[in-house]
Enzyme design. Structure first.
Site, PDB file in Angstrom:
ATOM      1  N   SER A 191       0.633   6.681   2.525  1.00  0.00           N
ATOM      2  CA  SER A 191       1.307   7.932   3.258  1.00  0.00           C
ATOM      3  C   SER A 191       2.349   8.753   2.367  1.00  0.00           C
ATOM      4  O   SER A 191       3.023   8.065   1.630  1.00  0.00           O
ATOM      5  CB  SER A 191       2.020   7.358   4.400  1.00  0.00           C
ATOM      6  OG  SER A 191       1.065   6.902   5.561  1.00  0.00           O
ATOM      7  N   ASN A 202      -4.149   5.930  16.626  1.00  0.00           N
ATOM      8  CA  ASN A 202      -5.186   5.884  17.679  1.00  0.00           C
ATOM      9  C   ASN A 202      -5.911   6.986  18.128  1.00  0.00           C
ATOM     10  O   ASN A 202      -7.186   7.161  18.710  1.00  0.00           O
ATOM     11  CB  ASN A 202      -5.025   4.860  18.908  1.00  0.00           C
ATOM     12  CG  ASN A 202      -4.747   3.394  18.280  1.00  0.00           C
ATOM     13  OD1 ASN A 202      -4.835   3.197  17.116  1.00  0.00           O
ATOM     14  ND2 ASN A 202      -4.460   2.621  19.353  1.00  0.00           N
ATOM     15  N   GLU A 203      -5.139   8.213  18.029  1.00  0.00           N
ATOM     16  CA  GLU A 203      -5.764   9.498  18.338  1.00  0.00           C
ATOM     17  C   GLU A 203      -6.693   9.855  17.253  1.00  0.00           C
ATOM     18  O   GLU A 203      -7.970  10.409  17.725  1.00  0.00           O
ATOM     19  CB  GLU A 203      -4.531  10.576  18.444  1.00  0.00           C
ATOM     20  CG  GLU A 203      -3.505  10.639  19.475  1.00  0.00           C
ATOM     21  CD  GLU A 203      -2.662   9.214  19.515  1.00  0.00           C
ATOM     22  OE1 GLU A 203      -2.414   8.668  18.428  1.00  0.00           O
ATOM     23  OE2 GLU A 203      -2.384   8.759  20.745  1.00  0.00           O
ATOM     24  N   GLN A 223       0.842  -1.118  -0.089  1.00  0.00           N
ATOM     25  CA  GLN A 223       0.047   0.120  -0.012  1.00  0.00           C
ATOM     26  C   GLN A 223       0.840   1.194  -0.079  1.00  0.00           C
ATOM     27  O   GLN A 223       2.016   1.343   0.949  1.00  0.00           O
ATOM     28  CB  GLN A 223      -1.152   0.122   1.282  1.00  0.00           C
ATOM     29  CG  GLN A 223      -0.435  -0.201   2.532  1.00  0.00           C
ATOM     30  CD  GLN A 223       0.046   1.278   3.078  1.00  0.00           C
ATOM     31  OE1 GLN A 223      -0.408   2.289   2.642  1.00  0.00           O
ATOM     32  NE2 GLN A 223       0.666   1.197   4.099  1.00  0.00           N
ATOM     33  N   GLU A 267      -9.967  -1.439   6.506  1.00  0.00           N
ATOM     34  CA  GLU A 267      -8.727  -1.880   7.307  1.00  0.00           C
ATOM     35  C   GLU A 267      -8.938  -1.865   8.580  1.00  0.00           C
ATOM     36  O   GLU A 267      -8.247  -2.658   9.478  1.00  0.00           O
ATOM     37  CB  GLU A 267      -7.542  -0.690   6.742  1.00  0.00           C
ATOM     38  CG  GLU A 267      -6.137  -1.020   7.266  1.00  0.00           C
ATOM     39  CD  GLU A 267      -5.257   0.243   7.128  1.00  0.00           C
ATOM     40  OE1 GLU A 267      -4.005  -0.048   7.047  1.00  0.00           O
ATOM     41  OE2 GLU A 267      -5.795   1.184   6.465  1.00  0.00           O
ATOM     42  N   SER A 293       4.226  -0.278   3.324  1.00  0.00           N
ATOM     43  CA  SER A 293       4.635  -1.736   3.924  1.00  0.00           C
ATOM     44  C   SER A 293       4.678  -2.765   2.835  1.00  0.00           C
ATOM     45  O   SER A 293       4.116  -2.692   1.862  1.00  0.00           O
ATOM     46  CB  SER A 293       3.317  -2.233   4.671  1.00  0.00           C
ATOM     47  OG  SER A 293       3.317  -1.499   5.769  1.00  0.00           O
TER      48      SER A 293
END
Lengths: 379, 351
Positions: A128, A360-361, A125, A244, A160
C-alpha cells in the site's frame, strides 16, 4: 465424496500432534507486535524450523516437508488446537514464498527461503501507498535503473510487521510512461535497514506498532532482488494477492480452535441465552469454513486453479472473525473490556480483516463480476 | 479425502435438472396448491423413476440403499425447481418403516413413487404437510417429552400408526401455508398400529434427521434458484439508462447471497456424509438462513413485480420462508449445534 483421511495422513497428523504437545510453550508468548514478543516469536519460528514444522507444505530442499494441501490443513488444525503461538513469519511465508516458488529463480529460493523458514529473516509486505490502497495499480513509488540494480524512492504505508521486520517486498513503478497504470511495475525485495530507508511505526487501534510507514530515498537494490523480471510486477503480484485471499492466509484450524474456545466459554458461563444463537453461528461458521476449504483443496488437487472463489473466502473469514470476537466480548460483558484480555486483543486484530488484503467491497465487486457475471459498474 | 461430488453424482443432478426444467414445475406448483394434485403426482412418479425416493429405501425393499449424499444432491434440484409435495416427509416415512412387516408392505411403493406419504413426528411441528394429497399418513405418538429427544427414556409407550388415503380430512380442515403450495392439517388420531416400543422413538429421531437433511438440501436449492433468477433479472432490467445490476448496492447484496449459499453447500454435504445430528442441524439452519436472506434480496431487487403472485418468483420466495420453520427452526437447530438438546448427544468439538 469423502472427508476421511488416509492412514498416512492421519499418521502425519499424529506426528504433528506429538511434536506440538512436547514443544508448544506452556504460557502464551507476549504479543508479537512488541519488541519483546517479536523476539520470542522469532525464537519459536526457529524451534519450529529446526524440526521442519514451520513451513510443512514447502519442498524439503528449502526447509519444508513436501506435504500437500491436505496435510497442511491437518497440521494447521493441530497447530491451533494445541494453542501454539501466532506466526510472526506469516507475511513472508504466505505471501512472498508462494511467489518465489512460482516466479523466483532457484538462486533466490535457495538464498531467501531457508532463513525465512527458520525465522532468521522476517519479512514485511510493502504494497500500500498513501494514495494506493485497494487501487494498487495507482501506486507511485518508483524504481530507477542504476548500475547493477535499482534505486527505490517513494513512500509505502500500512506495512504489517515493518516496525520489527528485516526485509520487505513490494511493487515499484519502473517504467513511468506506460499507457495503463498496471503496466511498467516491478516486484522488488529490499532491506528495511538499508541506507535511505526510514521506518516510522504507526500505532494500531490497540496502540501497538503493528504496521509502519516506510520512506525510501534512493535505496539501492541489486538485480538479484527483482522477482520475475522488470516490468512484470503486476501479474506476479496478482498471483500473490490470490494466495493472500485464498487458501493459505487464514487456516480453518485457527477458526476451529477459536470457535471451540468460544463454545467452552459459553458453556462455562451458564449457557447465556442472549448469546446462544451467535455462539452456535460461530461454531457453524468454523465448520463451514473448514469444509469449504476442503472442497477448494479437492478442486485444487484435481488440477483446477483457484480463481475468484478466493474472494468468497476472504469476505467470509474476515467477517466471521469479527463476529466471533464480538460474540465473545458480549458474552464476557464488562469482563471483556480490559485490553490485554485474549478476546479483546483478538477483537482489535480482527477489525482489520475486512479492510486489508483487498477491502471486502473490492471482493464483493469481484464476486459480482466474475462469479455472478453482473455488468461492471462505477465503483 | 476428496470432498467433491463425483462424476456420477454430478450427472445425476444434471439429469434431474433437465427432467424438471422440461416439466414446467411452476404450473405444477400452482395446481398442487389449488388442490389439484394430478400433475404433481405425475411428476412424482417421474422423479421416482429417476431413483429419487429409492435413495431412502434399503435394497431389500426395492430401494437403492439409504444414500444420504445422493439424496441431498437430488433434493437440491427439487428445491431449485420448487417441486411441491411432502418430499422430505416421504423420505422420513421411509426411514420410519424399519420393522420387517411394515417395511415389506410399504417401502416398495414409496421407492417406486406409487405411494406419497406424509408424517407427524414428535419435534416436527403441529401440522402435517399435504395429507389431503397423500396416500398415507404416519404418526408417531406416546413418546413423552423425553422421547422427542430420541434418548429412549420414557419411550416404551411410543406408537407408530398409519392412516390411509380414504381417511383424508375434509377440505375444510386443511389450512393453507404462507407458501401457497403447502397444505397443512392437524395430525389424525387413531389409525392402524404398525409398531410400538422404544424402537419407534429411536426411529422417529432418525426420521427427523433425514427430514432435516433433505429440507436443508431443498432450501439450498431454493436459494440457488432465487439467486439465479435475480441475477438474470438485474442484468436485463434497466433504470437511469443502465442495467440495475451495475449499481454497487445491488451487486453487493447479490455477492452476499452468493457467499451465504456457497458456505451452506459444504455444510450440507458434510452433514450427509456424517449424518451427525449436530452437523445436520448446522446444515439446516445455515441453508435455510442463506435461502431466506436470498429471498429477501430477490424480492427487493425485483421490486414490485416480485411482490405479485402472478410472477413465478413468488413460488420460491414463500418456500424459503416455510422451509425455515419446517423440521426444526433456527433456534432448535442452533441449540442442537451447541449440544444443548438431547438429539445431539451432548457437547461436541467442532472438528
Amino acid at each position: 465424496m469423502d472427508l476421511t483421511h488416509s492412514p498416512a495422513d492421519e499418521a502425519f497428523r499424529a506426528e504433528a500432534r506429538t511434536w506440538l504437545g512436547a514443544h508448544v510453550p506452556a504460557r502464551p508468548l507476549p504479543s508479537l507486535e512488541t519488541a519483546e514478543g517479536f523476539a520470542a516469536h522469532r525464537a519459536w519460528e526457529a524451534e519450529l524450523g529446526a524440526d521442519r514444522w514451520s513451513v510443512v507444505s514447502w519442498p524439503a530442499a528449502y526447509g519444508g516437508r513436501d506435504c500437500g494441501l491436505v496435510r497442511w490443513l491437518l497440521f494447521e488444525e493441530e497447530y491451533y488446537a494445541a494453542g501454539a503461538p501466532g506466526r510472526v513469519g506469516q507475511n513472508g511465508v504466505s505471501l512472498l514464498a508462494p511467489t518465489l516458488l512460482v516466479h523466483g529463480t532457484e538462486e533466490q529460493r535457495v538464498r531467501i527461503l531457508p532463513p525465512m523458514a527458520r525465522g532468521e529473516v522476517v519479512w514485511a509486505q510493502a504494497w500500500s501507498e498513501p494514495e494506493a490502497g485497494s487501487d494498487l495499480a495507482s501506486l507511485r513509488s518508483r524504481a530507477v535503473r542504476t548500475d547493477g540494480g535499482w534505486l527505490l524512492s517513494g513512500q509505502k504505508t500500512w506495512s504489517s510487521r515493518a516496525a520489527f521486520a528485516d526485509r520487505a517486498f513490494g511493487l515499484f513503478r519502473s517504467e513511468p510512461d506506460m499507457p495503463k497504470p498496471h503496466q511498467g511495475l516491478t516486484y522488488l525485495m529490499f532491506d528495511l535497514r538499508a541506507p535511505g530507508v526510514t521506518v516510522r511505526p504507526i500505532g494500531r487501534l490497540d496502540g501497538k506498532p503493528a504496521f509502519a510507514e516506510i520512506f525510501l530515498d534512493e535505496v539501492f537494490v541489486p538485480d538479484e532482488d527483482v522477482i520475475g523480471g522488470p516490468g512484470r510486477g503486476w501479474r506476479i503480484a496478482m498471483s500473490t494477492a490470490g494466495d493472500e485471499r485464498g487458501l493459505t492466509l487464514r487456516s480453518p484450524g485457527r477458526f476451529l480452535a477459536s470457535a471451540d474456545r468460544l463454545a467452552a466459554l459459553w458453556h462455562g458461563r451458564g449457557r447465556d441465552p442472549f448469546t446462544r444463537d451467535r455462539v452456535a453461528d460461530a461454531v457453524i461458521g468454523a465448520r463451514a469454513y473448514q469444509l469449504f476449504t476442503y472442497a477448494a483443496a479437492s478442486r485444487f488437487l484435481d488440477g483446477e486453479a483457484l480463481g475468484p472463489e478466493s474472494s468468497l473466502n476472504k469476505v467470509f473469514w474476515s467477517e466471521y472473525d469479527v463476529a466471533l470476537h464480538e460474540t465473545a466480548l458480549d458474552l464476557l460483558g464488562a469482563d471483556g473490556e480490559p485490553a490485554d484480555g485474549d478476546w479483546a486483543e483478538g477483537y482489535l486484530f480482527s477489525l482489520a480483516g475486512p479492510i486489508y488484503a483487498g477491502t471486502n467491497e473490492i471482493q464483493r465487486d469481484i464476486i459480482a463480476e466474475r462469479l455472478l457475471g453482473l455488468p461492471r459498474g462505477r465503483r | 479425502m476428496r470432498f467433491l461430488l463425483d462424476a456420477e453424482q454430478t450427472a445425476f443432478a444434471r439429469s434431474l435438472d433437465a427432467l424438471l426444467t422440461a416439466a414446467d414445475t411452476p404450473a405444477v406448483v400452482r395446481s398442487w396448491g389449488a388442490g389439484d394434485p394430478a400433475a404433481g403426482r405425475a411428476l412424482w412418479s417421474r422423479l421416482a423413476d429417476a431413483g429419487v425416493f429409492a435413495l431412502a429405501v434399503p435394497e431389500a425393499y426395492e430401494g437403492l440403499g439409504r444414500r444420504p449424499v445422493e439424496l441431498a444432491v437430488a433434493f437440491v434440484e427439487l428445491g431449485r425447481h420448487a417441486v411441491p409435495g411432502p418430499l422430505a416427509e416421504t423420505v422420513a416415512a421411509a426411514v420410519l418403516l424399519t420393522g420387517p412387516g411394515p417395511a415389506k408392505r410399504f417401502l416398495p411403493g414409496l421407492a417406486a413413487g406409487r405411494t406419497i406419504a406424509t408424517v407427524a413426528l414428535p419435534g416436527g411441528g403441529p401440522y402435517v404437510l399435504d395429507t389431503d394429497a397423500s396416500d398415507m399418513e404416519l404418526t408417531v405418538t406416546g413418546t413423552g417429552s423425553a422421547a422427542e429427544t430420541g434418548t429412549g427414556t420414557g419411550s416404551a409407550g411410543a406408537e407408530l400408526r398409519v392412516t390411509q388415503a380414504s381417511g383424508s380430512p375434509p377440505a375444510s380442515r386443511v389450512r393453507r401455508s404462507l407458501d401457497a403450495a403447502r397444505r397443512l392439517s392437524l395430525p389424525r388420531a387413531g389409525g392402524e398400529l404398525l409398531d410400538a416400543g422404544p424402537q419407534v422413538a429411536a426411529g422417529a429421531a432418525e426420521a427427523l434427521r433425514w427430514a432435516r437433511l433433505t429440507t436443508a438440501a431443498q432450501a439450498l436449492g431454493v436459494g440457488l434458484a432465487l439467486l439465479d433468477r435475480t441475477v438474470a433479472y438485474v442484468k436485463r432490467r434497466s433504470q437511469f439508462g443502465v442495467p440495475v445490476g451495475s449499481f454497487q448496492a445491488v451487486r453487493h447484496r447479490l455477492a452476499d447471497a452468493k457467499i451465504a449459499l456457497e458456505f451452506a453447500r459444504p455444510l450440507l454435504f458434510g452433514a450427509a456424509l456424517s449424518m451427525d445430528p449436530a452437523d445436520i442441524a448446522a446444515a439446516k439452519v445455515t441453508a435455510c438462513e442463506a435461502a431466506y436472506a436470498t429471498a429477501r434480496t430477490a424480492l427487493q431487487l425485483h421490486g414490485a413485480i416480485g411482490y405479485t403472485a402472478e410472477y413465478d418468483l413468488s413460488l420460491w420466495l414463500t418456500r424459503a420462508r416455510a422451509l425455515r420453520s419446517a423440521w426444526g427452526g433456527p433456534g432448535e437447530c442452533r441449540a442442537a449445534v451447541l449440544g444443548t438438546d438431547a438429539l445431539s448427544g451432548g457437547a461436541r468439538r467442532c472438528s
